[in-house]
Design a protein around this motif. Structure first.
Motif, PDB file in Angstrom:
ATOM      1  N   ALA A   9       4.854  -1.465  -5.941  1.00  0.00           N
ATOM      2  CA  ALA A   9       4.426  -0.309  -6.723  1.00  0.00           C
ATOM      3  C   ALA A   9       4.739   1.005  -6.018  1.00  0.00           C
ATOM      4  O   ALA A   9       5.007   2.033  -6.660  1.00  0.00           O
ATOM      5  CB  ALA A   9       2.929  -0.405  -7.014  1.00  0.00           C
ATOM      6  N   LEU A  10       4.734   0.973  -4.704  1.00  0.00           N
ATOM      7  CA  LEU A  10       4.963   2.198  -3.936  1.00  0.00           C
ATOM      8  C   LEU A  10       6.433   2.429  -3.602  1.00  0.00           C
ATOM      9  O   LEU A  10       6.779   3.448  -3.005  1.00  0.00           O
ATOM     10  CB  LEU A  10       4.155   2.149  -2.635  1.00  0.00           C
ATOM     11  N   ALA A  11       7.297   1.496  -4.000  1.00  0.00           N
ATOM     12  CA  ALA A  11       8.726   1.610  -3.683  1.00  0.00           C
ATOM     13  C   ALA A  11       9.445   2.503  -4.681  1.00  0.00           C
ATOM     14  O   ALA A  11      10.446   2.118  -5.305  1.00  0.00           O
ATOM     15  CB  ALA A  11       9.364   0.218  -3.659  1.00  0.00           C
ATOM     16  N   ASP A  12       8.914   3.713  -4.851  1.00  0.00           N
ATOM     17  CA  ASP A  12       9.503   4.679  -5.787  1.00  0.00           C
ATOM     18  C   ASP A  12       9.063   6.073  -5.357  1.00  0.00           C
ATOM     19  O   ASP A  12       7.879   6.305  -5.076  1.00  0.00           O
ATOM     20  CB  ASP A  12       9.014   4.382  -7.212  1.00  0.00           C
ATOM     21  N   THR A  14       8.757   8.940  -7.039  1.00  0.00           N
ATOM     22  CA  THR A  14       7.819   9.612  -7.923  1.00  0.00           C
ATOM     23  C   THR A  14       6.404   9.076  -7.728  1.00  0.00           C
ATOM     24  O   THR A  14       5.428   9.845  -7.678  1.00  0.00           O
ATOM     25  CB  THR A  14       8.230   9.451  -9.398  1.00  0.00           C
ATOM     26  N   ARG A  15       6.286   7.743  -7.593  1.00  0.00           N
ATOM     27  CA  ARG A  15       4.952   7.167  -7.412  1.00  0.00           C
ATOM     28  C   ARG A  15       4.352   7.569  -6.066  1.00  0.00           C
ATOM     29  O   ARG A  15       3.150   7.803  -5.951  1.00  0.00           O
ATOM     30  CB  ARG A  15       5.004   5.650  -7.584  1.00  0.00           C
ATOM     31  N   LEU A  16       5.191   7.668  -5.042  1.00  0.00           N
ATOM     32  CA  LEU A  16       4.710   8.146  -3.749  1.00  0.00           C
ATOM     33  C   LEU A  16       4.244   9.598  -3.846  1.00  0.00           C
ATOM     34  O   LEU A  16       3.243   9.982  -3.219  1.00  0.00           O
ATOM     35  CB  LEU A  16       5.801   8.016  -2.692  1.00  0.00           C
ATOM     36  N   ARG A  17       4.945  10.391  -4.623  1.00  0.00           N
ATOM     37  CA  ARG A  17       4.556  11.795  -4.797  1.00  0.00           C
ATOM     38  C   ARG A  17       3.217  11.891  -5.535  1.00  0.00           C
ATOM     39  O   ARG A  17       2.365  12.726  -5.194  1.00  0.00           O
ATOM     40  CB  ARG A  17       5.646  12.559  -5.553  1.00  0.00           C
ATOM     41  N   ILE A  18       3.011  11.034  -6.529  1.00  0.00           N
ATOM     42  CA  ILE A  18       1.733  11.010  -7.257  1.00  0.00           C
ATOM     43  C   ILE A  18       0.603  10.615  -6.310  1.00  0.00           C
ATOM     44  O   ILE A  18      -0.468  11.237  -6.293  1.00  0.00           O
ATOM     45  CB  ILE A  18       1.808  10.046  -8.456  1.00  0.00           C
ATOM     46  N   VAL A  19       0.841   9.581  -5.517  1.00  0.00           N
ATOM     47  CA  VAL A  19      -0.172   9.122  -4.558  1.00  0.00           C
ATOM     48  C   VAL A  19      -0.506  10.231  -3.561  1.00  0.00           C
ATOM     49  O   VAL A  19      -1.673  10.453  -3.208  1.00  0.00           O
ATOM     50  CB  VAL A  19       0.320   7.854  -3.818  1.00  0.00           C
ATOM     51  N   SER A  20       0.514  10.938  -3.111  1.00  0.00           N
ATOM     52  CA  SER A  20       0.301  12.045  -2.185  1.00  0.00           C
ATOM     53  C   SER A  20      -0.592  13.118  -2.809  1.00  0.00           C
ATOM     54  O   SER A  20      -1.508  13.638  -2.160  1.00  0.00           O
ATOM     55  CB  SER A  20       1.639  12.649  -1.770  1.00  0.00           C
ATOM     56  N   LEU A  21      -0.359  13.450  -4.068  1.00  0.00           N
ATOM     57  CA  LEU A  21      -1.196  14.437  -4.757  1.00  0.00           C
ATOM     58  C   LEU A  21      -2.629  13.945  -4.890  1.00  0.00           C
ATOM     59  O   LEU A  21      -3.584  14.687  -4.635  1.00  0.00           O
ATOM     60  CB  LEU A  21      -0.630  14.732  -6.148  1.00  0.00           C
ATOM     61  N   ILE A  49       1.856   1.783 -13.575  1.00  0.00           N
ATOM     62  CA  ILE A  49       2.290   0.854 -12.526  1.00  0.00           C
ATOM     63  C   ILE A  49       1.327   0.922 -11.334  1.00  0.00           C
ATOM     64  O   ILE A  49       0.920  -0.113 -10.783  1.00  0.00           O
ATOM     65  CB  ILE A  49       3.731   1.181 -12.082  1.00  0.00           C
ATOM     66  N   LEU A  50       0.956   2.117 -10.939  1.00  0.00           N
ATOM     67  CA  LEU A  50       0.022   2.287  -9.833  1.00  0.00           C
ATOM     68  C   LEU A  50      -1.363   1.732 -10.181  1.00  0.00           C
ATOM     69  O   LEU A  50      -2.043   1.137  -9.331  1.00  0.00           O
ATOM     70  CB  LEU A  50      -0.089   3.768  -9.459  1.00  0.00           C
ATOM     71  N   LEU A  51      -1.746   1.908 -11.447  1.00  0.00           N
ATOM     72  CA  LEU A  51      -3.038   1.403 -11.902  1.00  0.00           C
ATOM     73  C   LEU A  51      -3.054  -0.122 -11.921  1.00  0.00           C
ATOM     74  O   LEU A  51      -4.012  -0.758 -11.446  1.00  0.00           O
ATOM     75  CB  LEU A  51      -3.340   1.962 -13.299  1.00  0.00           C
ATOM     76  N   ASP A  52      -2.007  -0.717 -12.448  1.00  0.00           N
ATOM     77  CA  ASP A  52      -1.919  -2.181 -12.519  1.00  0.00           C
ATOM     78  C   ASP A  52      -1.911  -2.818 -11.125  1.00  0.00           C
ATOM     79  O   ASP A  52      -2.398  -3.933 -10.943  1.00  0.00           O
ATOM     80  CB  ASP A  52      -0.660  -2.600 -13.280  1.00  0.00           C
ATOM     81  N   ALA A  53      -1.346  -2.085 -10.158  1.00  0.00           N
ATOM     82  CA  ALA A  53      -1.280  -2.615  -8.788  1.00  0.00           C
ATOM     83  C   ALA A  53      -2.587  -2.411  -8.027  1.00  0.00           C
ATOM     84  O   ALA A  53      -2.748  -2.928  -6.924  1.00  0.00           O
ATOM     85  CB  ALA A  53      -0.136  -1.952  -8.036  1.00  0.00           C
ATOM     86  N   LEU A  78      -3.739   0.951   3.764  1.00  0.00           N
ATOM     87  CA  LEU A  78      -2.301   1.076   3.520  1.00  0.00           C
ATOM     88  C   LEU A  78      -1.919   2.530   3.258  1.00  0.00           C
ATOM     89  O   LEU A  78      -0.930   3.043   3.808  1.00  0.00           O
ATOM     90  CB  LEU A  78      -1.892   0.199   2.331  1.00  0.00           C
ATOM     91  N   LEU A  79      -2.722   3.212   2.428  1.00  0.00           N
ATOM     92  CA  LEU A  79      -2.401   4.596   2.083  1.00  0.00           C
ATOM     93  C   LEU A  79      -2.585   5.523   3.280  1.00  0.00           C
ATOM     94  O   LEU A  79      -1.824   6.473   3.462  1.00  0.00           O
ATOM     95  CB  LEU A  79      -3.261   5.050   0.904  1.00  0.00           C
TER      96      LEU A  79
END
Length: 303
Positions: A9-12, A14-21, A49-53, A78-79
């Motif tokens: 889920a984190l191998a993207d 955009t998703r990493l940028r969302i998590v960072s925010l 995707i982040l929610l499902d994971a 992990l985060l």
């Protein structure tokens, strides 16, 4: 494997940028869209995707959805590890965009309350369907000598508390509201009131400065009510009391549209969860139906 799902889920980017925010706090879809300057469908797809994971969680509030990072121990570890690696220019740029977004939001909120300050008493009375919440809040005074009124607005409750003999410290982020509050005390020849311009997340009060904190119809405006409850705990003396008045859960989206309510009320269980987290005890809650669709609660607790 859970760890594999997380890593996929984190191998993207955009998703990493969302998590960072989201590491900086809860955001809704539209806020993420604005900060990252991306389309809503794209952001929603990545959030799913982040929610499902299990990396993020979603809080449904009326028609709106708010996202924050998962509270699971594994996800946190992990985060926390990943944050140290998020040093690329794109992440720093996003953090700057988030900071600017919050600053602009703060200015708009302050201007909103400055503009409505002269008519706030009438507006609040209409919002509460004529219910006199101040009267019930006043009954909780119980001899407190120094009271902090957080989000004091135009000083109506502060005035009543002062007339009962308490020394009141009102805090608000609207200069116009505070000026009206000060004028109210002058007209009543009261000298036991002090009004401070400040943020509820970083209160301009010392540790253990007050006997009682009142938060009257304020929490529903806040991005992070828990942070303000933690600040309330900090400024309270040992055995001091916190009293909260606010809406019970409802579905009146018009309050969000017209008055920028972030939360459409609070459940008893959520309030107690937050208070427990802060270290408060001896909870009591009274509930009042003020219309067919709206209810009010008054919750008190002890440090």
């Amino acid at each position: 494997m859970e760890v594999l799902n997380y890593l996929k889920a984190l191998a993207d980017e955009t998703r990493l940028r969302i998590v960072s925010l989201l590491s900086e706090g809860e955001l809704n879809v539209n806020e993420i869209v604005e900060i990252l300057a991306m389309g809503q469908s794209r952001i929603s797809r990545h959030l799913k995707i982040l929610l499902d994971a299990g990396i993020v969680k979603c809080r449904k509030d009326g028609l709106w959805a708010f996202y924050s990072l998962s509270s699971s121990d594994f996800a946190k570890k992990l985060l926390d590890f990943l944050y140290g690696a998020m040093t690329d220019e794109i992440f720093e740029s996003d953090r700057i965009s988030l900071k600017l977004f919050k600053e602009e939001k703060y200015i708009k909120e302050r201007e909103f309350f400055d503009n409505i300050a002269p008519g706030w008493s009438s507006i609040k009375k209409e919002l509460l369907c004529g219910f006199d919440l101040n009267e019930y809040m006043l009954r909780e005074l119980n001899g407190a000598r120094v009271v902090a009124d957080l989000g004091c607005g135009n000083g109506e409750l502060a005035l009543l508390l002062a007339q009962k003999g308490a020394r009141v410290i009102g805090v608000d982020h609207s200069p116009v509201m505070l000026e009206i509050a000060r004028d109210l005390f002058v007209k009543k020849n009261l000298v036991n009131g002090e009004f401070r311009l400040g943020e509820l997340y970083h209160l301009p009060l010392k540790n253990k400065e007050v006997d009682m904190v009142v938060i009257n119809m304020v929490l529903h405006y806040l991005d992070n009510p828990l942070a303000v409850l933690k600040e309330s705990f900090r400024i309270l003396k040992n055995k001091g009391r916190l009293v909260i008045g606010d809406f019970l859960p409802h579905n009146n989206e018009q309050l969000r549209v017209a008055f920028s309510h972030r939360w459409l009320g609070f459940s008893e269980s959520l309030i107690y969860e937050w208070l427990n987290h802060c270290g408060f005890s001896s909870f009591t809650m009274n509930k009042f139906e003020i219309s067919q669709s709206l209810g009010i609660f008054i919750c008190s607790c002890t440090k």
